[in-house]
Write a protein that holds these residues in place. Structure first.
Motif, PDB file in Angstrom:
ATOM      1  N   LEU A 157       0.861  -1.188   0.000  1.00 28.52           N
ATOM      2  CA  LEU A 157       0.000   0.000   0.000  1.00 28.52           C
ATOM      3  C   LEU A 157       0.891   1.230   0.000  1.00 28.52           C
ATOM      4  CD1 LEU A 157      -3.271   0.734   1.848  1.00 28.52           C
ATOM      5  CD2 LEU A 157      -1.387   2.343   2.112  1.00 28.52           C
ATOM      6  N   GLU A 158       0.507   2.209  -0.811  1.00 29.13           N
ATOM      7  CA  GLU A 158       1.288   3.441  -0.904  1.00 29.13           C
ATOM      8  C   GLU A 158       0.334   4.619  -1.065  1.00 29.13           C
ATOM      9  OE1 GLU A 158       4.866   5.455  -3.624  1.00 29.13           O
ATOM     10  OE2 GLU A 158       3.853   3.627  -4.304  1.00 29.13           O
ATOM     11  N   ILE A 159       0.661   5.743  -0.457  1.00 26.81           N
ATOM     12  CA  ILE A 159      -0.094   6.987  -0.643  1.00 26.81           C
ATOM     13  C   ILE A 159       0.855   8.040  -1.194  1.00 26.81           C
ATOM     14  CG2 ILE A 159      -1.450   8.813   0.455  1.00 26.81           C
ATOM     15  CD1 ILE A 159      -2.340   6.831   2.548  1.00 26.81           C
ATOM     16  N   ILE A 160       0.469   8.642  -2.311  1.00 29.66           N
ATOM     17  CA  ILE A 160       1.309   9.678  -2.906  1.00 29.66           C
ATOM     18  C   ILE A 160       0.481  10.940  -3.133  1.00 29.66           C
ATOM     19  CG2 ILE A 160       2.915   8.079  -4.005  1.00 29.66           C
ATOM     20  CD1 ILE A 160       1.397   8.332  -6.561  1.00 29.66           C
ATOM     21  N   GLU A 161       1.158  12.067  -3.150  1.00 24.32           N
ATOM     22  CA  GLU A 161       0.497  13.340  -3.443  1.00 24.32           C
ATOM     23  C   GLU A 161       0.150  13.387  -4.925  1.00 24.32           C
ATOM     24  OE1 GLU A 161      -0.412  15.796  -1.453  1.00 24.32           O
ATOM     25  OE2 GLU A 161       0.397  14.870   0.368  1.00 24.32           O
TER      26      GLU A 161
END
Length: 289
Positions: free
Chosen positions: A18-22
């Protein structure tokens, strides 16, 4: 030119899945190696959370307007493209099937099923101010935990589950919630087989046999999950894959007729028109206009 296939960067996330990026970080294609405003296929699931800005997001050649508080759901293997003309601000949450499997093993969470094959499906959820704020908090908390030294995966899964359940409750009642674990497993296997073999096989009986069930049972599962029969799901998936190749890969009608096992191009055109009310050339002209 083939459709760009974008995989999940397991190394970058240290196998966290899981990854969160702008969203703004995607403006420069140098960060990811491809132009996100050009149609591309993803091998993972994606939630695009819009905080500011407006535009249109393309998902499988349908364009959907978004604005502040919009959440865009993109399922794995779908083709989509971003619209940065209005410089939208927000977050993009990427996660894999492996991550979902871990979540399902630890807590209750609705399954992700191929409801996008139903033409009534809308990938956009518009949040009201209360749920906009709640979603923002949960996404920030997930990101904070991911960036914490010695991050605890179970905390990430609990926070993600809270977000998923909150969003799920806001969507129209999804009938696939009625599926049992066994039915969900059969549906997943059917969809996976369809992705692998749809160019050669469009016979629902064949797929039913491959997952060791009857045609009638497979039909019931498909109707519960998507509102479509097994045959309608096969046709819907076939058509969306043809559209992807017509527009992105720029395959000719003859090439596609051969690829999908039609006797000749006229039969292929007839099949496409029966499903879409457009010929392949009319579809391309409509999409590019």
């Amino acid at each position: 030119m083939a459709i760009p296939n974008i995989g999940f960067n397991h190394h970058k996330t240290n196998q966290a899945e899981l990854e969160i990026i702008e969203l703004s970080n995607l403006y420069t294609r140098s960060m990811i190696g491809h132009d996100p405003q050009v149609p591309h296929r993803v091998s993972f699931f994606m939630l695009v959370y819009i905080e500011l800005g407006e535009g249109e997001h393309m998902v499988d050649f349908n364009h959907y307007r978004f604005g502040p508080g919009s959440l865009i759901f993109v399922q794995r293997e779908q083709v989509h493209s971003f619209d940065f003309s209005g410089q939208p601000q927000g977050k993009v949450i990427l996660f894999t099937q492996a991550f979902l499997d871990k979540v399902h093993a630890n807590m209750r969470l609705p399954n992700y099923t191929p409801t996008h094959l139903n033409q009534q499906h809308n990938p956009i959820l518009q949040l009201d101010s209360t749920h906009h704020a709640r979603s923002h908090i949960l996404i920030d908390q997930i990101q904070t935990e991911i960036n914490t030294p010695a991050s605890e995966p179970l905390i990430v899964m609990y926070l993600f589950s809270a977000l998923a359940l909150l969003l799920h409750r806001l969507r129209p009642a999804l009938s696939h919630d009625n599926l049992s674990a066994e039915q969900s497993s059969k549906l997943a296997r059917f969809f996976s087989l369809m992705q692998q073999h749809v160019q050669q096989v469009r016979d629902a009986n064949w797929y039913a046999g491959k997952i060791h069930t009857t045609y009638k049972t497979l039909n019931q599962i498909c109707k519960l999950a998507t509102g479509l029969t097994a045959k309608q799901m096969i046709d819907a998936y076939t058509i969306v894959e043809i559209k992807r190749r017509l527009v992105v890969s720029k395959n000719t009608t003859q090439q596609l007729a051969n690829d999908f096992g039609f006797e000749d191009s006229s039969n292929f055109v007839k099949y496409f028109k029966n499903q879409t009310e457009l010929t392949p050339s009319q579809f391309i002209k409509h999409h590019l206009s």
